[in-house]
Design a protein around this motif. Structure first.
Motif, PDB file in Angstrom:
ATOM      1  N   SER A   1     -55.766 -28.048   6.493  1.00 55.09           N
ATOM      2  CA  SER A   1     -55.071 -26.946   7.317  1.00 55.09           C
ATOM      3  C   SER A   1     -55.142 -26.949   9.127  1.00 55.09           C
ATOM      4  O   SER A   1     -55.889 -27.793   9.695  1.00 55.09           O
TER       5      SER A   1
ATOM      6  N   PHE B   1     -50.357 -25.476   9.750  1.00 56.10           N
ATOM      7  CA  PHE B   1     -50.003 -25.475   8.009  1.00 56.10           C
ATOM      8  C   PHE B   1     -51.359 -25.028   7.361  1.00 56.10           C
ATOM      9  O   PHE B   1     -52.032 -25.749   7.677  1.00 56.10           O
TER      10      PHE B   1
ATOM     11  N   TYR C   1     -51.739 -26.472   4.059  1.00 58.40           N
ATOM     12  CA  TYR C   1     -51.685 -27.173   3.039  1.00 58.40           C
ATOM     13  C   TYR C   1     -52.053 -26.873   1.368  1.00 58.40           C
ATOM     14  O   TYR C   1     -51.044 -27.424   0.219  1.00 58.40           O
TER      15      TYR C   1
ATOM     16  N   SER D   1     -49.799 -23.136   0.524  1.00 61.76           N
ATOM     17  CA  SER D   1     -48.863 -24.233   1.228  1.00 61.76           C
ATOM     18  C   SER D   1     -47.793 -22.734   1.655  1.00 61.76           C
ATOM     19  O   SER D   1     -46.941 -22.469   1.664  1.00 61.76           O
TER      20      SER D   1
ATOM     21  N   LEU E   1     -47.463 -21.042   6.236  1.00 63.10           N
ATOM     22  CA  LEU E   1     -46.896 -21.866   7.288  1.00 63.10           C
ATOM     23  C   LEU E   1     -46.924 -20.955   8.384  1.00 63.10           C
ATOM     24  O   LEU E   1     -45.271 -20.784   8.926  1.00 63.10           O
TER      25      LEU E   1
ATOM     26  N   PRO F   1     -40.030 -24.944  10.533  1.00 59.91           N
ATOM     27  CA  PRO F   1     -41.498 -25.466   9.798  1.00 59.91           C
ATOM     28  C   PRO F   1     -40.712 -26.111   8.543  1.00 59.91           C
ATOM     29  O   PRO F   1     -42.079 -27.456   7.678  1.00 59.91           O
TER      30      PRO F   1
ATOM     31  N   THR G   1     -45.535 -30.198   3.966  1.00 55.96           N
ATOM     32  CA  THR G   1     -46.676 -29.116   3.336  1.00 55.96           C
ATOM     33  C   THR G   1     -46.885 -29.169   1.941  1.00 55.96           C
ATOM     34  O   THR G   1     -47.592 -28.416   1.461  1.00 55.96           O
TER      35      THR G   1
END
Length: 154
Positions: A78, A86, A88, A91, A93, A132, A137
């Motif tokens: 992240s 971000f 990840y 998930s 944004l 984004p 992602t």
């Protein structure tokens, strides 16, 4: 008045520096910001190749790992890139706090009271059009983000 070429020059240099084969790695760039995303070992390979190319022309980065261990220490699951955080694993944004603060300046009353240039307004408005979802992602992604700080041989 004159033409402001610095951004175009920075973009061209960045694109040149990242223009090498990176199988399995996604590369995002904007001016002097670079982000490699993908499986950890491939991200490390791309980072070390990129840093080597930067060293060859005398470019300075915010981080310049020389070894796989140093590059591995930069991997994030992240992190912030271009005003977006971000995450990840989740998930997600969300915009960064700094970006949210800048967006609040769009309020017409604030713009009228402050001395904001057209250029600054353009940047702020750009945040409202960031997409984004165009960035990878996937929860399996790992990233290394770097920033070109300058060059001494161009």
């Amino acid at each position: 008045m004159g033409l402001r070429m610095a951004v175009l020059v920075a973009c061209a240099i960045t694109w040149y520096l990242v223009s090498f084969p990176k199988a399995g790695v996604t590369t995002n760039t904007l001016v002097d910001n670079i982000r490699f995303a993908g499986p950890p070992e491939k991200v490390i390979d791309a980072t070390l190749m990129f840093v080597g190319r930067c060293r060859a022309i005398g470019a300075t980065l915010d981080n310049m790992p020389s070894t796989r261990a140093e590059a591995r220490a930069l991997i994030e699951e992240s992190g912030d890139f271009l005003g977006v955080h971000f995450d990840y694993k989740k998930s997600l944004l969300p915009l960064t706090e700094k970006t949210r603060t800048k967006i609040t300046m769009i309020d017409a009353a604030n713009i009228c009271k402050s001395k904001i240039s057209f250029r600054q307004l353009s940047v702020i408005m750009g945040y409202s059009t960031i997409r984004p979802e165009s960035f990878d992602t996937h929860s399996t992604e790992h990233t290394i983000s770097l920033d070109v700080l300058g060059t001494n041989q161009l």
